[in-house]
Write a protein that holds these residues in place. Structure first.
Motif, short mmCIF file in Angstrom:
data_model
loop_
_atom_site.label_atom_id
_atom_site.label_comp_id
_atom_site.label_asym_id
_atom_site.label_seq_id
_atom_site.Cartn_x
_atom_site.Cartn_y
_atom_site.Cartn_z
N SER A 41 0.84 -1.19 0.00
CA SER A 41 0.00 0.00 0.00
C SER A 41 0.88 1.23 0.00
O SER A 41 2.03 1.19 0.45
N LEU A 42 0.33 2.33 -0.50
CA LEU A 42 1.05 3.60 -0.56
C LEU A 42 0.27 4.66 0.19
O LEU A 42 -0.97 4.71 0.12
N VAL A 43 0.99 5.55 0.88
CA VAL A 43 0.40 6.75 1.48
C VAL A 43 1.25 7.92 1.00
O VAL A 43 2.42 8.04 1.34
N VAL A 44 0.64 8.79 0.17
CA VAL A 44 1.37 9.87 -0.48
C VAL A 44 0.51 11.12 -0.51
O VAL A 44 -0.72 11.05 -0.33
N PRO A 45 1.11 12.28 -0.77
CA PRO A 45 0.31 13.50 -0.86
C PRO A 45 -0.48 13.58 -2.15
O PRO A 45 -0.10 13.00 -3.17
N GLY A 46 -1.58 14.33 -2.11
CA GLY A 46 -2.41 14.52 -3.30
C GLY A 46 -3.28 15.75 -3.16
O GLY A 46 -3.20 16.48 -2.16
N GLU A 47 -4.12 15.97 -4.14
CA GLU A 47 -5.02 17.12 -4.08
C GLU A 47 -6.09 16.94 -3.01
O GLU A 47 -6.55 17.91 -2.42
N ARG A 48 -6.51 15.70 -2.78
CA ARG A 48 -7.58 15.43 -1.82
C ARG A 48 -7.35 14.06 -1.18
O ARG A 48 -6.55 13.26 -1.67
N ASP A 49 -8.07 13.81 -0.09
CA ASP A 49 -8.03 12.49 0.52
C ASP A 49 -8.75 11.51 -0.39
O ASP A 49 -9.88 11.76 -0.84
N ALA A 50 -8.08 10.41 -0.70
CA ALA A 50 -8.70 9.42 -1.60
C ALA A 50 -7.99 8.09 -1.44
O ALA A 50 -6.87 8.01 -0.90
N ALA A 51 -8.65 7.04 -1.90
CA ALA A 51 -8.06 5.70 -1.96
C ALA A 51 -8.22 5.23 -3.40
O ALA A 51 -9.34 5.10 -3.90
N ILE A 52 -7.09 4.99 -4.08
CA ILE A 52 -7.09 4.70 -5.50
C ILE A 52 -6.50 3.31 -5.73
O ILE A 52 -5.38 3.02 -5.29
N GLU A 53 -7.24 2.47 -6.43
CA GLU A 53 -6.73 1.14 -6.78
C GLU A 53 -5.70 1.28 -7.91
O GLU A 53 -5.96 1.92 -8.92
N THR A 54 -4.53 0.69 -7.71
CA THR A 54 -3.49 0.70 -8.74
C THR A 54 -3.00 -0.72 -8.95
O THR A 54 -3.39 -1.64 -8.22
N ASP A 55 -2.11 -0.90 -9.92
CA ASP A 55 -1.60 -2.24 -10.18
C ASP A 55 -0.63 -2.72 -9.12
O ASP A 55 -0.22 -3.89 -9.12
N VAL A 56 -0.23 -1.84 -8.20
CA VAL A 56 0.68 -2.27 -7.12
C VAL A 56 -0.05 -2.41 -5.80
O VAL A 56 0.52 -2.92 -4.82
N GLY A 57 -1.28 -1.95 -5.72
CA GLY A 57 -2.03 -1.96 -4.48
C GLY A 57 -2.81 -0.66 -4.34
O GLY A 57 -2.88 0.15 -5.27
N VAL A 58 -3.38 -0.43 -3.17
CA VAL A 58 -4.16 0.78 -2.95
C VAL A 58 -3.23 1.94 -2.63
O VAL A 58 -2.35 1.84 -1.77
N MET A 59 -3.42 3.05 -3.36
CA MET A 59 -2.67 4.27 -3.09
C MET A 59 -3.58 5.25 -2.36
O MET A 59 -4.60 5.69 -2.90
N HIS A 60 -3.22 5.54 -1.12
CA HIS A 60 -3.99 6.47 -0.30
C HIS A 60 -3.35 7.85 -0.43
O HIS A 60 -2.17 8.03 -0.10
N THR A 61 -4.12 8.82 -0.92
CA THR A 61 -3.61 10.18 -0.99
C THR A 61 -4.16 10.99 0.16
O THR A 61 -5.34 10.85 0.53
N VAL A 62 -3.31 11.82 0.72
CA VAL A 62 -3.69 12.72 1.81
C VAL A 62 -3.61 14.14 1.28
O VAL A 62 -2.57 14.54 0.72
#
Length: 372
Positions: A41-62
């Motif tokens: 899983s990934l926890v990275v910065p983004g424009e908004r809080d979100a949970a995005i399914e990717t080919d490596v796992g769920v990417m959580h943006t804060v």
């Protein structure tokens, strides 16, 4: 997943929305972990809080503010939100790639009994100095933060000896794990013979990368009678200034190349790639260039000499001046094209991502005691 599978959570700042070395590294590592049967899983910065399914796992943006003048990078300031995410994700291992606002996550992991890897993807002293902090103060600030890293209970990882040195300066013993390159995606391409020398700069166009050195190198070569041209692949806050600096010179700016096949073509059809940044701790773009058969001239002050290797055919290291870079271009062009392109590819083949992933998974994170 098997009973031996682990859930690794990667936490980072400066994770580019489309590009960037850190983004490339974390996604490739995630693919390797998934291929080995682990959860990522990934926890990275983004424009908004979100949970995005990717080919490596769920990417959580804060949701995080952009850093002015950085070309789109963001830094998380809501560290409490990150801690709450980590508690929900319940990682078996935390892999932290930040020594700024998220540095405290290593202490969070220690309090919760969770092993933590802290990877030094940059030289803090170099980043601070490039931002205008006086060198003695930059070194003191970096030393203080690196001592805190050693005191956090994390196992510190460095990608090169250059990256490791500032940790070792305060008595640390970082584990050395080089990054890698996708050797199937980045491969040599067919090149047509043509007059002149095609130079390439593939880089974020920002101050710490010294992209202006590439333009000044081109000017020096042409003043010396070399029919050279420069292609610039990348974007960043310095683009307008670089376009003004290159007035009257044969320079074309391509911007960011999202199409990987187009990037491969651009990397593979150049004669030489310039990597002028003095604080590069690895140089993924340079390694991708070599995988495409294009040798690299890197700044001797950076980690590029370690990546390029010795022998001269796959690339050369040069002092950070236009004259030194131009001399290195002349020297490398004396090597027959087939020899230098074969050497570049063979050097890149020593850095498969599979080796990086295996080395990381082999680490049993343990606290690195603070030197007395």
């Amino acid at each position: 997943m098997s009973a031996d599978a682990l859930h690794a959570v990667a936490v980072a700042n400066f994770f580019g929305p489309r590009t960037g070395g850190l983004r490339t590294a974390l996604l490739e590592i995630g693919r390797g972990y998934r291929a080995a049967g682990h959860r990522y899983s990934l926890v990275v910065p983004g424009e908004r809080d979100a949970a995005i399914e990717t080919d490596v796992g769920v990417m959580h943006t804060v949701a995080a503010p952009p850093v002015p003048g950085s070309g789109g990078y963001r830094v998380i300031v809501r560290t409490g939100a990150v801690q709450r995410l980590l508690e929900e994700l319940a990682p078996d291992r935390l892999e932290l790639s930040d020594r700024t606002t998220l540095h405290g996550m290593a202490h969070w992991a220690l309090r919760h009994g969770i092993p933590c890897l802290l990877t030094a993807h940059e030289r803090l002293d170099g980043v601070l100095a490039s931002a205008g902090v006086p060198v003695p103060l930059a070194r003191r600030l970096a030393d203080a933060r690196n001592r805190a890293s050693l005191d956090s209970g994390a196992t510190v990882v460095a990608t090169t000896a250059f990256a490791a040195r500032e940790i070792e300066r305060v008595g640390g013993r970082p584990v050395r794990v080089p990054l890698g390159v996708d050797l199937e995606q980045f491969t040599p391409v067919e090149r047509r013979s043509r007059a002149g020398v095609e130079l390439l700069l593939c880089s974020r166009l920002s101050r710490e990368k010294w992209p202006d050195l590439a333009i000044d190198t081109l000017r020096t070569l042409r003043e010396g009678g070399v029919d050279a041209r420069l292609t610039v692949a990348g974007h960043g806050p310095m683009r307008a200034a670089l376009e003004r600096r290159s007035a009257g010179l044969p320079v074309r700016f391509l911007g960011y190349l999202e199409d990987r096949s187009e990037l491969r073509r651009v990397l593979g059809t150049a004669d030489l790639t310039l990597a002028p940044g003095p604080i590069e701790t690895f140089g993924l773009a340079a390694l991708e260039s070599m995988a495409c058969g294009t040798p690299v001239i890197g700044n001797a002050a950076s980690a590029l000499p370690e990546v390029i290797g010795t022998g001269g055919a796959a690339g050369l290291a040069a002092d950070g001046t236009p004259e030194a870079f131009a001399d290195a271009v002349d020297d490398l062009l004396l090597v027959p094209e087939r020899v230098r392109r074969t050497a570049a590819r063979r050097r890149a083949e020593q850095f498969p991502w599979q080796r990086t992933v295996a080395a990381l998974l082999a680490i049993t994170p343990t606290p690195d005691p603070v030197p007395a």
